[in-house]
Write a protein that holds these residues in place. Sequence first.
Motif, PDB file in Angstrom:
ATOM      1  N   LYS A  64      35.397  29.313  39.443  1.00  0.00           N
ATOM      2  CA  LYS A  64      35.293  30.562  38.555  1.00  0.00           C
ATOM      3  C   LYS A  64      34.843  30.382  37.298  1.00  0.00           C
ATOM      4  CE  LYS A  64      37.283  35.046  41.346  1.00  0.00           C
ATOM      5  NZ  LYS A  64      37.379  35.550  41.107  1.00  0.00           N
ATOM      6  N   THR A  65      35.156  29.444  36.710  1.00  0.00           N
ATOM      7  CA  THR A  65      35.590  28.872  35.290  1.00  0.00           C
ATOM      8  C   THR A  65      34.159  28.311  35.296  1.00  0.00           C
ATOM      9  OG1 THR A  65      38.229  29.201  35.368  1.00  0.00           O
ATOM     10  CG2 THR A  65      36.922  27.891  33.822  1.00  0.00           C
ATOM     11  N   ALA A  66      34.556  27.210  35.867  1.00  0.00           N
ATOM     12  CA  ALA A  66      32.777  26.153  36.392  1.00  0.00           C
ATOM     13  C   ALA A  66      31.887  27.232  36.099  1.00  0.00           C
ATOM     14  CB  ALA A  66      32.680  24.946  37.435  1.00  0.00           C
ATOM     15  N   TYR A  67      31.415  27.872  37.687  1.00  0.00           N
ATOM     16  CA  TYR A  67      30.734  28.566  37.215  1.00  0.00           C
ATOM     17  C   TYR A  67      29.728  29.895  36.455  1.00  0.00           C
ATOM     18  CZ  TYR A  67      26.872  30.908  40.213  1.00  0.00           C
ATOM     19  OH  TYR A  67      25.302  30.594  40.878  1.00  0.00           O
ATOM     20  N   LYS A  68      30.813  29.959  35.864  1.00  0.00           N
ATOM     21  CA  LYS A  68      31.147  31.162  34.604  1.00  0.00           C
ATOM     22  C   LYS A  68      30.234  30.141  33.821  1.00  0.00           C
ATOM     23  CE  LYS A  68      32.199  34.436  31.663  1.00  0.00           C
ATOM     24  NZ  LYS A  68      33.737  35.777  31.210  1.00  0.00           N
ATOM     25  N   GLU A  69      31.198  28.868  32.615  1.00  0.00           N
ATOM     26  CA  GLU A  69      30.158  27.760  31.397  1.00  0.00           C
ATOM     27  C   GLU A  69      29.039  27.878  32.609  1.00  0.00           C
ATOM     28  OE1 GLU A  69      31.163  23.435  30.908  1.00  0.00           O
ATOM     29  OE2 GLU A  69      32.369  24.709  31.536  1.00  0.00           O
ATOM     30  N   ALA A  70      28.206  27.529  33.536  1.00  0.00           N
ATOM     31  CA  ALA A  70      27.284  26.853  33.457  1.00  0.00           C
ATOM     32  C   ALA A  70      25.597  28.394  34.231  1.00  0.00           C
ATOM     33  CB  ALA A  70      26.567  26.854  35.437  1.00  0.00           C
ATOM     34  N   GLN A  71      26.787  29.204  34.375  1.00  0.00           N
ATOM     35  CA  GLN A  71      26.348  31.019  34.048  1.00  0.00           C
ATOM     36  C   GLN A  71      25.364  31.212  32.630  1.00  0.00           C
ATOM     37  OE1 GLN A  71      27.802  33.758  36.324  1.00  0.00           O
ATOM     38  NE2 GLN A  71      26.198  34.393  37.512  1.00  0.00           N
ATOM     39  N   VAL A  72      26.120  30.503  31.621  1.00  0.00           N
ATOM     40  CA  VAL A  72      26.134  30.859  30.504  1.00  0.00           C
ATOM     41  C   VAL A  72      25.281  29.958  30.154  1.00  0.00           C
ATOM     42  CG1 VAL A  72      27.259  30.969  27.536  1.00  0.00           C
ATOM     43  CG2 VAL A  72      28.403  32.187  29.514  1.00  0.00           C
ATOM     44  N   ALA A  73      25.197  28.535  30.212  1.00  0.00           N
ATOM     45  CA  ALA A  73      24.579  27.771  29.790  1.00  0.00           C
ATOM     46  C   ALA A  73      22.403  27.749  30.816  1.00  0.00           C
ATOM     47  CB  ALA A  73      24.663  26.429  30.175  1.00  0.00           C
ATOM     48  N   GLN A  74      22.936  28.852  31.388  1.00  0.00           N
ATOM     49  CA  GLN A  74      21.486  28.854  32.527  1.00  0.00           C
ATOM     50  C   GLN A  74      20.773  28.345  32.704  1.00  0.00           C
ATOM     51  OE1 GLN A  74      18.707  31.013  29.255  1.00  0.00           O
ATOM     52  NE2 GLN A  74      19.779  33.281  29.872  1.00  0.00           N
ATOM     53  N   ASP A  75      21.961  27.004  33.296  1.00  0.00           N
ATOM     54  CA  ASP A  75      21.865  25.947  34.108  1.00  0.00           C
ATOM     55  C   ASP A  75      21.644  25.475  35.727  1.00  0.00           C
ATOM     56  OD1 ASP A  75      21.331  23.229  35.235  1.00  0.00           O
ATOM     57  OD2 ASP A  75      23.029  22.271  33.178  1.00  0.00           O
ATOM     58  N   SER A  76      20.577  26.148  36.446  1.00  0.00           N
ATOM     59  CA  SER A  76      20.394  26.671  37.577  1.00  0.00           C
ATOM     60  C   SER A  76      21.343  25.369  38.287  1.00  0.00           C
ATOM     61  CB  SER A  76      19.103  26.953  37.916  1.00  0.00           C
ATOM     62  OG  SER A  76      17.835  26.619  37.473  1.00  0.00           O
ATOM     63  N   MET A  77      20.584  24.140  37.550  1.00  0.00           N
ATOM     64  CA  MET A  77      20.706  23.181  38.731  1.00  0.00           C
ATOM     65  C   MET A  77      22.526  22.496  38.287  1.00  0.00           C
ATOM     66  SD  MET A  77      20.081  19.944  40.346  1.00  0.00           S
ATOM     67  CE  MET A  77      18.250  19.561  39.841  1.00  0.00           C
ATOM     68  N   ALA A  78      23.096  22.971  37.963  1.00  0.00           N
ATOM     69  CA  ALA A  78      24.910  22.433  37.698  1.00  0.00           C
ATOM     70  C   ALA A  78      25.303  23.834  38.299  1.00  0.00           C
ATOM     71  CB  ALA A  78      24.614  23.207  35.990  1.00  0.00           C
ATOM     72  N   MET A  79      24.598  25.522  38.378  1.00  0.00           N
ATOM     73  CA  MET A  79      25.413  26.139  39.689  1.00  0.00           C
ATOM     74  C   MET A  79      25.228  25.868  40.827  1.00  0.00           C
ATOM     75  SD  MET A  79      23.439  29.669  37.949  1.00  0.00           S
ATOM     76  CE  MET A  79      23.151  29.790  36.277  1.00  0.00           C
ATOM     77  N   ALA A  80      23.556  25.189  41.337  1.00  0.00           N
ATOM     78  CA  ALA A  80      24.154  24.648  42.415  1.00  0.00           C
ATOM     79  C   ALA A  80      24.593  23.711  43.029  1.00  0.00           C
ATOM     80  CB  ALA A  80      22.557  23.794  42.902  1.00  0.00           C
ATOM     81  N   THR A  81      25.315  23.223  42.322  1.00  0.00           N
ATOM     82  CA  THR A  81      25.743  21.657  41.967  1.00  0.00           C
ATOM     83  C   THR A  81      27.499  21.825  42.370  1.00  0.00           C
ATOM     84  OG1 THR A  81      24.454  19.978  40.730  1.00  0.00           O
ATOM     85  CG2 THR A  81      26.221  18.966  40.988  1.00  0.00           C
ATOM     86  N   LEU A  82      27.521  22.905  41.358  1.00  0.00           N
ATOM     87  CA  LEU A  82      28.930  23.505  41.637  1.00  0.00           C
ATOM     88  C   LEU A  82      29.502  24.029  43.019  1.00  0.00           C
ATOM     89  CD1 LEU A  82      29.077  24.557  37.889  1.00  0.00           C
ATOM     90  CD2 LEU A  82      30.689  22.498  39.086  1.00  0.00           C
ATOM     91  N   THR A  83      28.515  24.854  43.056  1.00  0.00           N
ATOM     92  CA  THR A  83      28.585  26.324  45.249  1.00  0.00           C
ATOM     93  C   THR A  83      28.678  24.437  45.894  1.00  0.00           C
ATOM     94  OG1 THR A  83      27.171  27.309  43.630  1.00  0.00           O
ATOM     95  CG2 THR A  83      27.493  27.515  46.147  1.00  0.00           C
ATOM     96  N   ASN A  84      27.658  23.960  45.756  1.00  0.00           N
ATOM     97  CA  ASN A  84      27.674  23.283  46.594  1.00  0.00           C
ATOM     98  C   ASN A  84      29.335  21.589  47.118  1.00  0.00           C
ATOM     99  OD1 ASN A  84      25.351  23.201  47.844  1.00  0.00           O
ATOM    100  ND2 ASN A  84      24.146  21.635  46.594  1.00  0.00           N
ATOM    101  N   SER A  85      29.249  21.209  45.858  1.00  0.00           N
ATOM    102  CA  SER A  85      30.746  21.101  45.906  1.00  0.00           C
ATOM    103  C   SER A  85      32.171  21.812  46.148  1.00  0.00           C
ATOM    104  CB  SER A  85      31.078  20.277  43.930  1.00  0.00           C
ATOM    105  OG  SER A  85      30.624  18.768  43.703  1.00  0.00           O
ATOM    106  N   LYS A  86      32.184  23.344  45.788  1.00  0.00           N
ATOM    107  CA  LYS A  86      32.694  24.048  46.247  1.00  0.00           C
ATOM    108  C   LYS A  86      32.993  23.775  47.405  1.00  0.00           C
ATOM    109  CE  LYS A  86      32.340  28.475  46.505  1.00  0.00           C
ATOM    110  NZ  LYS A  86      32.146  29.835  47.368  1.00  0.00           N
ATOM    111  N   ASN A  87      31.808  24.747  48.210  1.00  0.00           N
ATOM    112  CA  ASN A  87      32.076  24.393  49.508  1.00  0.00           C
ATOM    113  C   ASN A  87      32.543  23.119  50.211  1.00  0.00           C
ATOM    114  OD1 ASN A  87      31.178  27.043  49.238  1.00  0.00           O
ATOM    115  ND2 ASN A  87      28.843  26.470  49.446  1.00  0.00           N
ATOM    116  N   LYS A  88      31.700  22.214  50.432  1.00  0.00           N
ATOM    117  CA  LYS A  88      32.337  20.996  51.029  1.00  0.00           C
ATOM    118  C   LYS A  88      34.058  20.714  50.598  1.00  0.00           C
ATOM    119  CE  LYS A  88      32.053  15.312  50.323  1.00  0.00           C
ATOM    120  NZ  LYS A  88      31.674  14.974  49.725  1.00  0.00           N
ATOM    121  N   ARG A  89      34.574  21.977  49.557  1.00  0.00           N
ATOM    122  CA  ARG A  89      36.431  20.876  49.341  1.00  0.00           C
ATOM    123  C   ARG A  89      36.647  22.062  50.066  1.00  0.00           C
ATOM    124  NH1 ARG A  89      40.460  18.571  49.848  1.00  0.00           N
ATOM    125  NH2 ARG A  89      42.218  19.149  48.697  1.00  0.00           N
ATOM    126  N   LYS A  90      35.905  23.249  49.941  1.00  0.00           N
ATOM    127  CA  LYS A  90      36.515  24.808  50.284  1.00  0.00           C
ATOM    128  C   LYS A  90      36.719  24.280  52.194  1.00  0.00           C
ATOM    129  CE  LYS A  90      35.714  29.301  51.714  1.00  0.00           C
ATOM    130  NZ  LYS A  90      34.479  30.472  51.566  1.00  0.00           N
TER     131      LYS A  90
END
Length: 193
Positions: A161-187
Amino acid sequence: MTKSESIAGLAAALAQAQGVMKGALKDSANPFFKSRYADLASVVEAIRAAFSANGLSYIQTVEPSDKDEVRVETTLLHSSGEWISCGILSLPVSKIDAQGYGSALTYARRYSLSAAVGVAPEDDDGNAASLAKPKPTMDCTDHISAFHSAATLDDLQTAFKTAYKEAQVAQDSMAMATLTNSKNKRKAELAVA
């Protein structure tokens, strides 16, 4: 393609006209796609002076059809009497009412005429892209490390949640995708453990 016996004068005039024609301006908005496009009036305006100066004109006829479609034929004419038909363009009608047919007809006329005379919309997107500076992407390394350090699904969700919010504020869709993929892998790793 059908044409008059000779098109030598028409071809020479069209070559002269194309040498001075500009692209059609994208001055109409499509709110559905949030984009701009060159409408039929823009295409006509792009060719009007060059056609007039070189003895050229055009006609567009509507051909009958038994299907839910519009059929438009564009014919180029020259003051010498020479002519060339550019073929029939058939387009389906998406809404079977007067507005649907009118919209499809305008669309067909625009594309048929553009293709017949060689006019393309001006590429303002390319110009804007060449002036735009590349936007730096967010460094996700620390956040991904936090995901790998998460011992529980709750810890992972909090870090995400912390990481994704930072990516949203930066409007960085690439970071959002990278974070989501990494989170899903760890999950998935935590679910197996």
